[in-house]
Design an enzyme around this catalytic site. Structure first.
Site, PDB file in Angstrom:
ATOM      1  N   LYS A  57      45.543  50.698  43.231  1.00  0.00           N
ATOM      2  CA  LYS A  57      44.673  50.437  44.389  1.00  0.00           C
ATOM      3  C   LYS A  57      45.070  51.417  45.475  1.00  0.00           C
ATOM      4  CE  LYS A  57      41.352  47.631  45.613  1.00  0.00           C
ATOM      5  NZ  LYS A  57      40.304  46.995  44.804  1.00  0.00           N
TER       6      LYS A  57
ATOM      7  N   ASP B  71      35.694  49.951  47.186  1.00  0.00           N
ATOM      8  CA  ASP B  71      36.084  48.574  47.514  1.00  0.00           C
ATOM      9  C   ASP B  71      35.528  48.353  48.929  1.00  0.00           C
ATOM     10  OD1 ASP B  71      37.844  46.189  46.592  1.00  0.00           O
ATOM     11  OD2 ASP B  71      38.601  46.535  48.596  1.00  0.00           O
TER      12      ASP B  71
ATOM     13  N   THR C 295      29.692  44.109  39.870  1.00  0.00           N
ATOM     14  CA  THR C 295      30.649  43.038  40.192  1.00  0.00           C
ATOM     15  C   THR C 295      29.899  41.729  40.437  1.00  0.00           C
ATOM     16  OG1 THR C 295      32.087  44.706  41.155  1.00  0.00           O
ATOM     17  CG2 THR C 295      32.603  42.417  41.670  1.00  0.00           C
TER      18      THR C 295
ATOM     19  N   SER D  70      32.827  50.535  35.715  1.00  0.00           N
ATOM     20  CA  SER D  70      33.514  51.776  36.095  1.00  0.00           C
ATOM     21  C   SER D  70      34.059  52.472  34.848  1.00  0.00           C
ATOM     22  CB  SER D  70      34.679  51.467  37.035  1.00  0.00           C
ATOM     23  OG  SER D  70      34.242  51.466  38.367  1.00  0.00           O
TER      24      SER D  70
END
Ligand code: NDP
Length: 451
Positions: free
Chosen positions: A126, A166, A209, A384
């Site tokens: 991340k 994100d 998502t 992804s």
């Protein structure tokens, strides 16, 4: 003291205030995997816990950029490369003022297990920055992204680490980041996912998502012998990428989503939300949700500051299924009690760790079907990975193919999680099922790869 308690104490000592949220995520995983550790001491002998809770590396760098009034601004950039036992590091970039090392460690840690659950060859990472894209011009966002990539490009690559979006990083930011990477390296390659379709993005990545959360919930309701979502009232929080696509798919399956929220307030529209208007307000005008009631005066708008006691208006509305899709720790114990009293049947985490531990305990002790983020919102990272596969093969998949693969991936994750929970004596507990199944996969790979 049991082995789990010993391990938790050991890590607690090292925990500084910034790491609090990372510690919360780690504690949940460690407590969940107790039955696995007790059934086989191979994981202790290979010191898997000790090795897994420390990232492989954390890159921290200065990002200096010029704003529209020609002043120099300085932000901090990070990339936490947590674990690549199963494949190249993979995980989003977050641009938000609350970003710090602790938040990114929590997100990177969760990402290891989420990515493992997809069954695809990807490790966990991340990154991001405390830069706030809100209120910045397109030109400023571009300048920041270029400066950020000037440093980040040294640490990423299609077989090394593949970042995505994100909070605060959508296709606009990914486009600028990709453009800068290409300029610096002269390489046109799949180094980022979530790209616009015109230069290598996958169809359905923006939707993945949110759609995946609904696919997972339908699969979970079926396995638990509950009624499907069609015709049911649903409450959603957030009004960003995940929330809006969750709302879209809920309408597709015949449900009635009636709430959403942003950082300033929430909307309750009992006849069902006006999704076209929401997209116009949040995606195009990047404005506050308060605008919604100008067009629908019969809907209710509640500002956040009316709830100083930790409760939130969205969760006071009676519903069959709840979908927290905004941010971490947004759904508190008070919210959970309100949902339970109003007869909620399922709660699915669209955001990463949006429910506090107290809220989760309340749901589990009241037999609410609970879908944890690392399983329920894995659809984004799955698509992804589909984007990485298409880029590597210089191929383009059609919408129907991506949608079918996404739906099947979510159904498989749900089945795997439910089966693992049953095998380890915690049937119906999707948190333990998800943690055990994913931990085992990563840990076994680490053992085979040596120290
Ligand atoms: P966005 O930036 O697109 O949207 C976030 C939304 O949440 C915004 O509408 C924001 O409001 C709102 N929000 C932020 N804080 C609060 C709060 N305290 N209360 C209510 N609303 C709030 O982000 P995403 O939709 O991409 O991400 C949402 C969550 O989903 C995050 O936890 C992220 O990590 C997770 N996630 C995202 C994935 C993806 O593919 N995008 C994949 C997997 C997980 P405002 O508009 O005012 O800023």
């Amino acid at each position: 003291m049991g082995i789990i308690e010993q391990e938790i104490r050991k890590f607690e000592k090292r925990t500084c205030e910034e790491d609090f949220i990372f510690y919360q995520a780690m504690e949940e995983v460690l407590r969940s995997i107790k039955p696995l550790l007790e059934s086989d001491d191979i994981y202790r002998r290979h010191a898997i816990l000790e090795r897994l809770v420390v990232p492989d590396r954390i890159v921290k760098f200065k990002v200096a950029w010029l704003n529209d009034t020609n002043e120099i601004e300085i932000n901090t950039g990070f990339r936490v490369q947590f674990n690549n036992a199963l494949g190249p590091y993979k995980g989003g970039l977050r641009f938000h003022p609350t970003v710090n090392e602790g938040v990114l460690k929590f997100l990177g840690f969760e990402q290891i297990f989420k990515n493992a659950l997809t069954g695809l060859p990807i490790g966990g990472a991340k990154g991001g920055s405390d830069f706030d894209p809100k209120g910045k011009s397109n030109f400023e966002v571009m300048k920041f992204c270029s400066a950020f990539m000037t440093e980040l490009h040294k640490y990423i690559g299609p077989r090394v680490d593949v970042p995505a979006g994100d909070i605060g990083v959508g296709s606009r930011e990914i486009g600028y980041l990709f453009g800068e990477y290409k300029k610096i390296t002269s390489k046109y390659e799949g180094v980022l996912t979530g790209k616009p379709f015109m230069f290598g993005g996958s169809l359905m990545r923006p939707e993945a998502t949110g759609y995946g959360v609904v696919y997972f919930t339908e699969a979970m309701l079926e396995l638990e012998n509950k009624e499907p979502l069609a015709g049911k009232v649903c409450c959603v929080s957030g009004a960003g990428n995940v929330a809006l696509h969750t709302i879209e798919k809920l309408f597709d399956v015949g449900a009635v989503p009636v709430t959403c929220s942003d950082s300033r307030g929430s909307i309750y529209d009992r006849r069902g939300l006006d999704l076209k208007l929401l997209k116009e307000i949040k995606e195009i005008r990047r404005a506050s949700l308060e605008e919604y009631i100008k067009y629908h005066p019969e809907a209710e708008y509640t500002p956040v500051d009316e709830y100083p006691d930790g409760g939130h208006a969205v969760w006071e509305v009676p519903c069959y299924a709840a979908f927290p899709c905004a941010t971490q720790n947004e759904l508190t114990e008070i919210d959970a009690q309100n949902l339970i009293q109003n007869g909620v049947v399922s709660v699915s985490e669209g955001a990463n760790m949006p429910c506090t531990p107290e809220a989760i305990n309340a749901f589990l002790s009241n037999d609410i079907c609970f879908a944890p983020a690392k399983a329920a919102n894995a659809g984004g990272v799955a698509v992804s990975e589909f984007e990485m596969s298409q880029n590597a093969a210089m191929a383009r998949w059609g919408y129907a193919k991506v949608d079918e693969k996404l739906r099947e991936t979510m159904r498989q994750i749900c089945k795997r999680v439910a089966l693992t929970a049953k095998d380890y004596g915690v049937a119906g507990n999707y948190i333990d099922g998800a943690n055990i199944a994913s931990f085992k996969k990563v840990a076994d790979a680490m053992i085979h790869e040596g120290i």
